[in-house]
Design an enzyme around this catalytic site. Structure first.
Site, PDB file in Angstrom:
ATOM      1  N   ASN A 161       0.809  -1.231   0.000  1.00  0.00           N
ATOM      2  CA  ASN A 161       0.000   0.000   0.000  1.00  0.00           C
ATOM      3  C   ASN A 161       0.841   1.280   0.000  1.00  0.00           C
ATOM      4  OD1 ASN A 161       0.605  -0.897   2.648  1.00  0.00           O
ATOM      5  ND2 ASN A 161      -0.920   0.487   3.484  1.00  0.00           N
ATOM      6  N   GLU A 260       3.521  -5.313  12.350  1.00  0.00           N
ATOM      7  CA  GLU A 260       2.581  -4.198  12.169  1.00  0.00           C
ATOM      8  C   GLU A 260       1.465  -4.727  11.276  1.00  0.00           C
ATOM      9  OE1 GLU A 260       5.902  -0.677  12.783  1.00  0.00           O
ATOM     10  OE2 GLU A 260       5.210  -1.068  10.753  1.00  0.00           O
ATOM     11  N   CYS A 294      -3.201   1.237   6.490  1.00  0.00           N
ATOM     12  CA  CYS A 294      -3.612   0.475   7.668  1.00  0.00           C
ATOM     13  C   CYS A 294      -4.241   1.371   8.725  1.00  0.00           C
ATOM     14  CB  CYS A 294      -2.400  -0.241   8.261  1.00  0.00           C
ATOM     15  SG  CYS A 294      -1.110   0.926   8.741  1.00  0.00           S
ATOM     16  N   GLU A 473       7.605   0.014  16.844  1.00  0.00           N
ATOM     17  CA  GLU A 473       8.768   0.560  16.155  1.00  0.00           C
ATOM     18  C   GLU A 473       8.657   2.082  16.243  1.00  0.00           C
ATOM     19  OE1 GLU A 473      10.323  -1.386  12.703  1.00  0.00           O
ATOM     20  OE2 GLU A 473       9.149  -3.203  13.037  1.00  0.00           O
TER      21      GLU A 473
HETATM   22  P1  NAD Z   1      -0.207  -9.516   3.136  1.00  0.00           P
HETATM   23  O1  NAD Z   1      -0.148  -9.955   4.545  1.00  0.00           O
HETATM   24  O2  NAD Z   1      -1.018 -10.302   2.182  1.00  0.00           O
HETATM   25  O3  NAD Z   1       1.253  -9.447   2.499  1.00  0.00           O
HETATM   26  C1  NAD Z   1       2.288  -8.693   3.088  1.00  0.00           C
HETATM   27  C2  NAD Z   1       3.623  -9.275   2.655  1.00  0.00           C
HETATM   28  O4  NAD Z   1       3.758 -10.583   3.217  1.00  0.00           O
HETATM   29  C3  NAD Z   1       3.787  -9.434   1.155  1.00  0.00           C
HETATM   30  O5  NAD Z   1       5.131  -9.126   0.824  1.00  0.00           O
HETATM   31  C4  NAD Z   1       3.494 -10.909   0.939  1.00  0.00           C
HETATM   32  O6  NAD Z   1       4.109 -11.447  -0.214  1.00  0.00           O
HETATM   33  C5  NAD Z   1       4.091 -11.513   2.193  1.00  0.00           C
HETATM   34  N1  NAD Z   1       3.539 -12.806   2.597  1.00  0.00           N
HETATM   35  C6  NAD Z   1       2.288 -13.269   2.418  1.00  0.00           C
HETATM   36  N2  NAD Z   1       2.166 -14.501   2.965  1.00  0.00           N
HETATM   37  C7  NAD Z   1       3.365 -14.818   3.504  1.00  0.00           C
HETATM   38  C8  NAD Z   1       3.880 -15.940   4.195  1.00  0.00           C
HETATM   39  N3  NAD Z   1       3.111 -17.010   4.464  1.00  0.00           N
HETATM   40  N4  NAD Z   1       5.172 -15.932   4.595  1.00  0.00           N
HETATM   41  C9  NAD Z   1       5.957 -14.861   4.345  1.00  0.00           C
HETATM   42  N5  NAD Z   1       5.532 -13.770   3.685  1.00  0.00           N
HETATM   43  C10 NAD Z   1       4.252 -13.739   3.271  1.00  0.00           C
HETATM   44  O7  NAD Z   1      -0.694  -8.007   3.188  1.00  0.00           O
HETATM   45  P2  NAD Z   1      -1.039  -7.065   1.976  1.00  0.00           P
HETATM   46  O8  NAD Z   1      -2.334  -7.505   1.387  1.00  0.00           O
HETATM   47  O9  NAD Z   1       0.156  -6.957   1.116  1.00  0.00           O
HETATM   48  O10 NAD Z   1      -1.242  -5.646   2.726  1.00  0.00           O
HETATM   49  C11 NAD Z   1      -2.438  -5.223   3.272  1.00  0.00           C
HETATM   50  C12 NAD Z   1      -2.479  -5.526   4.766  1.00  0.00           C
HETATM   51  O11 NAD Z   1      -1.362  -4.928   5.414  1.00  0.00           O
HETATM   52  C13 NAD Z   1      -3.700  -4.937   5.459  1.00  0.00           C
HETATM   53  O12 NAD Z   1      -4.180  -5.887   6.365  1.00  0.00           O
HETATM   54  C14 NAD Z   1      -3.140  -3.740   6.199  1.00  0.00           C
HETATM   55  O13 NAD Z   1      -3.878  -3.343   7.324  1.00  0.00           O
HETATM   56  C15 NAD Z   1      -1.794  -4.242   6.587  1.00  0.00           C
HETATM   57  N6  NAD Z   1      -0.882  -3.131   6.881  1.00  0.00           N
HETATM   58  C16 NAD Z   1      -0.548  -2.872   8.178  1.00  0.00           C
HETATM   59  C17 NAD Z   1       0.291  -1.790   8.485  1.00  0.00           C
HETATM   60  C18 NAD Z   1       0.675  -1.426   9.899  1.00  0.00           C
HETATM   61  O14 NAD Z   1       1.565  -0.584  10.072  1.00  0.00           O
HETATM   62  N7  NAD Z   1       0.049  -1.988  10.909  1.00  0.00           N
HETATM   63  C19 NAD Z   1       0.796  -1.021   7.445  1.00  0.00           C
HETATM   64  C20 NAD Z   1       0.425  -1.310   6.138  1.00  0.00           C
HETATM   65  C21 NAD Z   1      -0.415  -2.379   5.859  1.00  0.00           C
HETATM   66  O1  6OD Z   2       4.079   6.199   9.103  1.00  0.00           O
HETATM   67  C1  6OD Z   2       4.594   5.113   9.375  1.00  0.00           C
HETATM   68  O2  6OD Z   2       5.719   5.017   9.890  1.00  0.00           O
HETATM   69  C2  6OD Z   2       3.862   3.876   9.089  1.00  0.00           C
HETATM   70  N1  6OD Z   2       4.444   2.732   9.477  1.00  0.00           N
HETATM   71  C3  6OD Z   2       2.665   3.934   8.454  1.00  0.00           C
HETATM   72  C4  6OD Z   2       1.879   2.810   8.179  1.00  0.00           C
HETATM   73  C5  6OD Z   2       0.846   2.922   7.334  1.00  0.00           C
HETATM   74  C6  6OD Z   2       0.031   1.805   7.003  1.00  0.00           C
HETATM   75  O3  6OD Z   2      -0.439   1.580   5.918  1.00  0.00           O
END
Ligand code: NAD
Ligand code: 6OD
Length: 493
Positions: A161, A260, A294, A473
Site C-alpha cells: 500500500n 505491524e 492500515c 517501532e
Molecule cells: P499480506 O499480509 O497479504 O502481504 C504482506 C507481505 O507478506 C507481502 O510481501 C506478501 O508477499 C508476504 N507474505 C504473504 N504470505 C506470507 C507468508 N506465508 N510468509 C511470508 N511472507 C508472506 O498483506 P497485503 O495484502 O500486502 O497488505 C495489506 C495488509 O497490510 C492490510 O491488512 C493492512 O492493514 C496491513 N498493513 C498494516 C500496516 C501497519 O503498520 N500496521 C501497514 C500497512 C499495511
Molecule cells: O508512518 C509510518 O511510519 C507507518 N508505518 C505507516 C503505516 C501505514 C500503514 O499503511
C-alpha cells in the site's frame, strides 16, 4: 532501472551481494490503472534466498560489522541523499506499481523514504544506553553499562500500500543498528524496492548489507525467508492472518518478530468538535490512498446532535472525490491494488447491503469508457444503518469505505470503538480537553490522533494492540527491536 532487459515490459531482478542477479522464473506485474503488464519480475528461488542470506552473514563479518554508530549514520545520510537524487525515478516506480496519484507520491511516499533514513541516522547517533553504579556485597562499587549490538540478519517483509515508505521505515533502523537485511517487497509492488537497491549501491552501502528478493508469500520468497535458519529476526507489515503464519514459521528458529498488522480503525466525532475540520479530516482518514492505509478510518461514530449534518457532509465530499489518471495533479482517488483486491472490496459492498446498510454514496465500481475500465477502481463509499455486530463493522475491508453510526455518551463511544479484534489507530474530533486525555487512555489502539490524522513524528512509538500487531517501532523502540543489549558489569573495588 538496471534490473531491465531491453525489450517488452521492463524486467526487475533480485539484488544479492551488491549485484542484480539473473535467474528464476518470472511473474508479470500488471497496472492497477489499466490491467496492462508493466513489469516482468524475477521470482527468487530458494537458492537465491540462500545466497542472499549467505551474503548478509558475510557482510556482518566484513567492514560493515566493524563500523560504529556515527559511521553508519553517515551511510544512512548518503542513502537519503541518493534517494532524493532519484526522486523522479522513485515517483515513477511507485505510481506504476500502485496507480496512486503522482501528487501523493511526491508529497508523502517518496519524501518519507528519505526522511526515514535521515531520522534514524540522527536517532542512532544520539540514543543513550543505560548505565548504573551498583553497591557490591562487600561495600565496593560496580559499574553496569549496556552495549548495543546488531541482531544479525533481518528479514524485512512488507505490503503494497505504501511500498517505499513502509520498506524504508524498517530498513533504515535495521541498518542504523548495524544489521544486514534481506527485503521482500510485495509481489504487487516490486519497482521502488528495485530502485532502492540501486540507491544502496550508489550510496556505497557495502555488498551484502542490503539484499532484495522478489516473490510471493507461501512456498515462495516470503516463506523461504521466514523459515530460513540463517535469518535472526523478522520484521513484517501486512495482514493479521499473514502475521500468524509468519509467527508459526518463526517459532521453529525462535526468531524475534516485530509485527505491524491490520486495523479496523474508529473515528469519534464529538458534538463539540470543529465540524469543518472533522469532515475534512475524516475524508482524508477514510479515503487517502484509496482507503488502503492500515491507519485509515473504516468506522466513524458521531455524537447524535451532529450525526445527521456530519454524515450528509461526509457523503457529499466522498461523492465529489475526483477521478483522474494518476498523473493528473487534481486526482483524489486511486485504483485498488489488483482485480483480486477489488473483488474482495466489492464483495464487502454487497455484504453491507445484505446486512441492511444504507448506501449514502458509492457502493459499486465506476466506468470510464477508456483504458481504466481494465483497472481496479471502486467508488468511494459511505454506509450507515448497521449495528456493531455486523461484519461490515468488524472486518478490515482495506478500501475507500466507511460506515457512520451515532452514539450518545462518551462511555458508549469508547465501547463501540473498542468493539473489534483490532487495535491499531483511532481518531478523535473534539474541543474538550478532558475527552482528549480520557480517549488516549481508554481507546484500545496503539496510536490515538486528536483533531488530526496520520501526523507522524518518527521518534514516537508506532504499532498496534490486539490483532493489530506485536511490539512497537519508531525512535528508540526501533533500536530496541533491531539491536541486542549486552549488559557489562565491571567490579571497580
Ligand atoms: P499480506 O499480509 O497479504 O502481504 C504482506 C507481505 O507478506 C507481502 O510481501 C506478501 O508477499 C508476504 N507474505 C504473504 N504470505 C506470507 C507468508 N506465508 N510468509 C511470508 N511472507 C508472506 O498483506 P497485503 O495484502 O500486502 O497488505 C495489506 C495488509 O497490510 C492490510 O491488512 C493492512 O492493514 C496491513 N498493513 C498494516 C500496516 C501497519 O503498520 N500496521 C501497514 C500497512 C499495511
Ligand atoms: O508512518 C509510518 O511510519 C507507518 N508505518 C505507516 C503505516 C501505514 C500503514 O499503511
Amino acid at each position: 532501472m538496471t534490473g531491465r532487459a531491453p525489450a517488452g515490459p521492463p524486467r526487475l531482478r533480485n539484488f544479492v551481494d551488491g549485484e542484480f542477479v539473473d535467474g528464476g522464473s518470472a511473474f508479470t506485474k500488471v497496472s492497477p490503472v489499466t490491467g496492462e503488464p508493466v513489469f516482468e519480475v524475477d521470482e527468487a528461488s530458494r537458492s537465491t534466498v540462500d545466497d542472499a542470506v549467505a551474503a548478509a552473514r558475510a557482510a556482518l563479518r566484513g567492514p560493515w560489522g566493524r563500523m560504529g554508530e556515527r559511521e553508519r549514520a553517515e551511510v544512512l545520510r548518503r542513502v537519503a541523499d541518493e534517494l532524493e537524487r532519484r526522486f523522479d525515478d522513485l515517483v515513477t516506480a511507485e505510481v506504476a506499481d500502485t496507480g496512486k496519484s503522482i501528487a501523493q507520491a511526491r508529497t508523502l511516499d517518496i519524501p518519507r523514504g528519505a526522511a526515514n533514513f535521515r531520522a534514524f541516522a540522527e536517532i542512532v547517533a544520539t540514543a543513550p544506553t543505560e548505565s548504573f553504579t551498583t553497591v557490591t556485597p562487600t561495600g565496593g562499587r560496580a559499574l553496569n553499562y549496556a552495549v548495543r549490538k546488531p541482531v544479525g540478519v533481518v528479514a524485512v517483509i512488507v505490503p503494497w500500500n505504501l511500498p517505499l515508505l513502509l520498506l524504508t521505515w524498517k530498513v533504515a533502523p535495521a541498518l542504523a543498528c548495524g544489521n544486514a537485511v534481506i527485503v521482500k517487497p510485495s509481489e504487487e509492488t516490486p519497482a521502488s524496492a528495485t530502485v532502492l537497491a540501486e540507491v544502496m549501491a550508489a550510496a556505497g552501502v557495502p555488498a551484502g548489507v542490503f539484499n532484495l528478493v522478489h516473490g510471493f508469500g507461501p512456498d515462495s520468497a516470503g516463506e523461504f525467508l521466514t523459515r530460513h535458519p540463517g535469518v535472526d529476526a523478522i520484521t513484517f507489515t501486512g495482514e493479521s492472518a499473514t502475521g500468524g503464519a509468519i509467527m508459526r514459521a518463526a517459532a521453529d528458529g525462535v526468531k524475534a518478530v516485530s509485527f505491524e498488522l491490520g486495523g479496523k480503525n474508529a473515528g469519534l466525532v464529538f458534538a463539540d468538535a470543529d465540524l469543518d475540520a472533522a469532515v475534512a479530516g475524516s475524508v482524508r482518514s477514510s479515503f487517502t490512498n484509496g482507503g488502503q492505509v492500515c491507519l485509515c478510518t473504516e468506522r466513524i461514530y458521531v455524537q447524535r446532535p451532529v450525526f445527521e449534518e456530519f454524515t450528509a457532509r461526509l457523503a457529499k465530499r466522498a461523492g465529489e472525490l475526483a477521478y483522474g489518471w494518476p498523473t493528473d495533479e487534481a486526482t483524489a482517488t486511486m485504483p485498488l491494488i489488483s482485480r483480486q483486491h477489488r473483488a474482495k472490496v466489492l464483495s464487502h459492498y454487497d455484504l453491507a447491503r445484505a446486512e441492511g446498510a444504507e448506501v449514502l454514496t458509492g457502493g459499486g465500481a465506476p466506468t470510464f469508457g477508456d483504458a481504466r475500465d481494465g483497472g481496479s477502481y471502486v467508488q468511494p463509499t459511505v454506509l450507515t444503518g448497521l449495528g456493531p455486530g455486523a461484519r461490515t463493522n468488524r472486518e478490515e475491508i482495506f478500501g475507500p469505505v466507511v460506515h457512520v453510526a451515532p452514539f450518545d455518551t462518551e462511555e458508549e463511544a469508547y465501547a463501540l470503538a473498542n468493539g473489534t479484534e483490532y487495535g491499531l489507530a483511532a481518531t478523535v474530533w473534539t474541543r474538550d480537553v478532558g475527552v482528549t486525555h480520557r480517549a488516549g487512555a481508554r481507546l484500545d489502539a496503539g496510536i490515538v490522533w486528536v483533531n488530526t490524522w496520520f501526523l507522524r513524528d518518527l521518534r514516537t512509538p508506532f504499532g498496534g494492540v490486539k490483532a493489530s500487531g506485536i511490539g512497537r517501532e519508531g525512535g528508540v523502540h526501533s533500536l530496541n527491536f533491531y539491536s541486542e543489549l549486552t549488559n557489562v558489569c565491571v567490579d571497580l573495588s
